[in-house]
Structures are given as C-alpha cells and as structure tokens.
Scaffold this motif. Sequence first.
Motif, PDB file in Angstrom:
ATOM      1  N   GLU A 122      -2.773 -31.086  66.817  1.00  0.00           N
ATOM      2  CA  GLU A 122      -2.571 -30.706  68.212  1.00  0.00           C
ATOM      3  C   GLU A 122      -3.754 -29.863  68.673  1.00  0.00           C
ATOM      4  O   GLU A 122      -4.046 -28.828  68.069  1.00  0.00           O
ATOM      5  N   ASN A 123      -4.444 -30.321  69.705  1.00  0.00           N
ATOM      6  CA  ASN A 123      -5.646 -29.647  70.218  1.00  0.00           C
ATOM      7  C   ASN A 123      -6.681 -29.430  69.115  1.00  0.00           C
ATOM      8  O   ASN A 123      -7.349 -28.414  69.061  1.00  0.00           O
ATOM      9  N   GLY A 124      -6.779 -30.411  68.222  1.00  0.00           N
ATOM     10  CA  GLY A 124      -7.732 -30.333  67.124  1.00  0.00           C
ATOM     11  C   GLY A 124      -7.275 -29.478  65.960  1.00  0.00           C
ATOM     12  O   GLY A 124      -7.979 -29.354  64.960  1.00  0.00           O
ATOM     13  N   CYS A 125      -6.076 -28.892  66.053  1.00  0.00           N
ATOM     14  CA  CYS A 125      -5.549 -28.012  65.001  1.00  0.00           C
ATOM     15  C   CYS A 125      -4.579 -28.787  64.112  1.00  0.00           C
ATOM     16  O   CYS A 125      -3.663 -29.445  64.621  1.00  0.00           O
ATOM     17  N   VAL A 126      -4.744 -28.680  62.822  1.00  0.00           N
ATOM     18  CA  VAL A 126      -3.861 -29.357  61.869  1.00  0.00           C
ATOM     19  C   VAL A 126      -2.503 -28.676  61.888  1.00  0.00           C
ATOM     20  O   VAL A 126      -2.395 -27.465  61.720  1.00  0.00           O
ATOM     21  N   LYS A 127      -1.450 -29.462  62.092  1.00  0.00           N
ATOM     22  CA  LYS A 127      -0.085 -28.946  62.122  1.00  0.00           C
ATOM     23  C   LYS A 127       0.730 -29.413  60.918  1.00  0.00           C
ATOM     24  O   LYS A 127       1.699 -28.783  60.547  1.00  0.00           O
ATOM     25  N   ASP A 128       0.350 -30.545  60.342  1.00  0.00           N
ATOM     26  CA  ASP A 128       1.087 -31.111  59.208  1.00  0.00           C
ATOM     27  C   ASP A 128       0.319 -30.818  57.918  1.00  0.00           C
ATOM     28  O   ASP A 128      -0.860 -31.160  57.814  1.00  0.00           O
ATOM     29  N   PRO A 129       0.965 -30.203  56.928  1.00  0.00           N
ATOM     30  CA  PRO A 129       0.260 -29.841  55.695  1.00  0.00           C
ATOM     31  C   PRO A 129      -0.197 -31.040  54.869  1.00  0.00           C
ATOM     32  O   PRO A 129      -1.052 -30.893  53.995  1.00  0.00           O
ATOM     33  N   THR A 130       0.339 -32.227  55.138  1.00  0.00           N
ATOM     34  CA  THR A 130      -0.078 -33.407  54.370  1.00  0.00           C
ATOM     35  C   THR A 130      -1.271 -34.122  55.008  1.00  0.00           C
ATOM     36  O   THR A 130      -1.793 -35.072  54.442  1.00  0.00           O
ATOM     37  N   TYR A 131      -1.712 -33.656  56.178  1.00  0.00           N
ATOM     38  CA  TYR A 131      -2.846 -34.278  56.866  1.00  0.00           C
ATOM     39  C   TYR A 131      -4.122 -34.118  56.039  1.00  0.00           C
ATOM     40  O   TYR A 131      -4.385 -33.052  55.476  1.00  0.00           O
ATOM     41  N   ALA A 132      -4.913 -35.179  56.004  1.00  0.00           N
ATOM     42  CA  ALA A 132      -6.215 -35.125  55.335  1.00  0.00           C
ATOM     43  C   ALA A 132      -7.205 -35.939  56.145  1.00  0.00           C
ATOM     44  O   ALA A 132      -6.889 -37.040  56.604  1.00  0.00           O
ATOM     45  N   LYS A 133      -8.384 -35.385  56.330  1.00  0.00           N
ATOM     46  CA  LYS A 133      -9.469 -36.098  57.013  1.00  0.00           C
ATOM     47  C   LYS A 133     -10.361 -36.709  55.938  1.00  0.00           C
ATOM     48  O   LYS A 133     -10.650 -36.061  54.924  1.00  0.00           O
ATOM     49  N   TYR A 134     -10.789 -37.951  56.155  1.00  0.00           N
ATOM     50  CA  TYR A 134     -11.615 -38.642  55.175  1.00  0.00           C
ATOM     51  C   TYR A 134     -12.991 -38.930  55.747  1.00  0.00           C
ATOM     52  O   TYR A 134     -13.141 -39.117  56.958  1.00  0.00           O
ATOM     53  N   SER A 135     -13.960 -38.958  54.864  1.00  0.00           N
ATOM     54  CA  SER A 135     -15.330 -39.217  55.308  1.00  0.00           C
ATOM     55  C   SER A 135     -15.455 -40.653  55.804  1.00  0.00           C
ATOM     56  O   SER A 135     -14.678 -41.530  55.436  1.00  0.00           O
ATOM     57  N   SER A 136     -16.447 -40.844  56.638  1.00  0.00           N
ATOM     58  CA  SER A 136     -16.674 -42.146  57.243  1.00  0.00           C
ATOM     59  C   SER A 136     -18.171 -42.453  57.185  1.00  0.00           C
ATOM     60  O   SER A 136     -18.990 -41.535  57.285  1.00  0.00           O
ATOM     61  N   PRO A 137     -18.526 -43.716  57.062  1.00  0.00           N
ATOM     62  CA  PRO A 137     -19.949 -44.061  57.005  1.00  0.00           C
ATOM     63  C   PRO A 137     -20.654 -43.947  58.358  1.00  0.00           C
ATOM     64  O   PRO A 137     -21.871 -43.919  58.419  1.00  0.00           O
ATOM     65  N   HIS A 138     -19.886 -43.864  59.437  1.00  0.00           N
ATOM     66  CA  HIS A 138     -20.472 -43.828  60.780  1.00  0.00           C
ATOM     67  C   HIS A 138     -19.737 -42.817  61.655  1.00  0.00           C
ATOM     68  O   HIS A 138     -18.552 -42.562  61.467  1.00  0.00           O
ATOM     69  N   ARG A 139     -20.427 -42.273  62.660  1.00  0.00           N
ATOM     70  CA  ARG A 139     -19.833 -41.314  63.608  1.00  0.00           C
ATOM     71  C   ARG A 139     -18.747 -41.962  64.455  1.00  0.00           C
ATOM     72  O   ARG A 139     -17.843 -41.289  64.917  1.00  0.00           O
ATOM     73  N   HIS A 140     -18.882 -43.255  64.722  1.00  0.00           N
ATOM     74  CA  HIS A 140     -17.935 -43.918  65.620  1.00  0.00           C
ATOM     75  C   HIS A 140     -16.683 -44.428  64.892  1.00  0.00           C
ATOM     76  O   HIS A 140     -15.863 -45.122  65.471  1.00  0.00           O
ATOM     77  N   ILE A 141     -16.527 -44.061  63.628  1.00  0.00           N
ATOM     78  CA  ILE A 141     -15.328 -44.399  62.858  1.00  0.00           C
ATOM     79  C   ILE A 141     -14.685 -43.100  62.385  1.00  0.00           C
ATOM     80  O   ILE A 141     -15.346 -42.226  61.840  1.00  0.00           O
ATOM     81  N   LEU A 142     -13.385 -42.976  62.609  1.00  0.00           N
ATOM     82  CA  LEU A 142     -12.627 -41.785  62.251  1.00  0.00           C
ATOM     83  C   LEU A 142     -11.542 -42.194  61.264  1.00  0.00           C
ATOM     84  O   LEU A 142     -10.832 -43.179  61.508  1.00  0.00           O
ATOM     85  N   ARG A 143     -11.409 -41.472  60.170  1.00  0.00           N
ATOM     86  CA  ARG A 143     -10.412 -41.792  59.149  1.00  0.00           C
ATOM     87  C   ARG A 143      -9.583 -40.558  58.807  1.00  0.00           C
ATOM     88  O   ARG A 143     -10.131 -39.475  58.625  1.00  0.00           O
ATOM     89  N   PHE A 144      -8.274 -40.766  58.719  1.00  0.00           N
ATOM     90  CA  PHE A 144      -7.389 -39.668  58.307  1.00  0.00           C
ATOM     91  C   PHE A 144      -6.120 -40.247  57.706  1.00  0.00           C
ATOM     92  O   PHE A 144      -5.867 -41.448  57.781  1.00  0.00           O
ATOM     93  N   GLY A 145      -5.340 -39.375  57.089  1.00  0.00           N
ATOM     94  CA  GLY A 145      -4.092 -39.813  56.476  1.00  0.00           C
ATOM     95  C   GLY A 145      -3.068 -38.700  56.485  1.00  0.00           C
ATOM     96  O   GLY A 145      -3.386 -37.534  56.720  1.00  0.00           O
ATOM     97  N   PHE A 146      -1.817 -39.082  56.213  1.00  0.00           N
ATOM     98  CA  PHE A 146      -0.712 -38.127  56.116  1.00  0.00           C
ATOM     99  C   PHE A 146       0.428 -38.811  55.386  1.00  0.00           C
ATOM    100  O   PHE A 146       0.412 -40.032  55.206  1.00  0.00           O
TER     101      PHE A 146
END
Length: 116
Positions: A48-72
Amino acid sequence: PYYAGINQNLYVQASLHSSDPLLQLFLDTCVTSPTPHNFTRGSYAIIENGCVKDPTYAKYSSPHRHILRFGFNAFQFIQGNSEVYLQCELVVCRAYDYSSRCYQGCVHRSKREASS
C-alpha cells in the motif's frame, strides 16, 4: 483463474510493453479481495503506497527495468471464500528520475481530518 493451495507461494510478473528502454515500473499498491467488484471493503493489502503490508511479500530481481516481479503466500479469507482476487496499481516512471514516484519508495500518507 489461477488455482493455488493455501500457503503456496504465488509469483507475479508485470511487464511494460514499450520501445523506450528508459521506462521502469514501480508497484505502488496491491490489494486482494474476496469479490471481484469491491477492493476497498473487506480487502487485504499486500502493498500500500509502496509500503509492504504482508510479511510473506517478496520482491524479485528482474533482467529489465520494465519488468516487475514479486510473490506472496496464497491465503483464504476468513469468511471461507474459495476465491481471492488481486488488483495492483503500478506506476511508470522515467529511469534515473530521482524525483519520480518510483524512487520515493514507501510513502506514509496521513489521513485527512474531517471537518464538522
């Protein structure tokens, strides 16, 4: 639909289709809901507003700026709904524009005071 078991890791990838290599994505808000029509009442925020609210959230690296990867982790709403809907808001910014929303990160927004 995507079928997942409770506590199974879910992975999401968003990509921007543009010929401009200097654009990048930022995940501002990501909310789940037991219904596809209402993402405010009874919803659960992962980001929410760029702030992580769920403790299982994880951001993953991406080969490009225009690709966004995450999980929960997958979960079920207490009411017993077997379906969970996901709605995310992404921001497109110019890379290296340090005044843009993409570089602000988590923004704590204060609630407005209601007048009488």
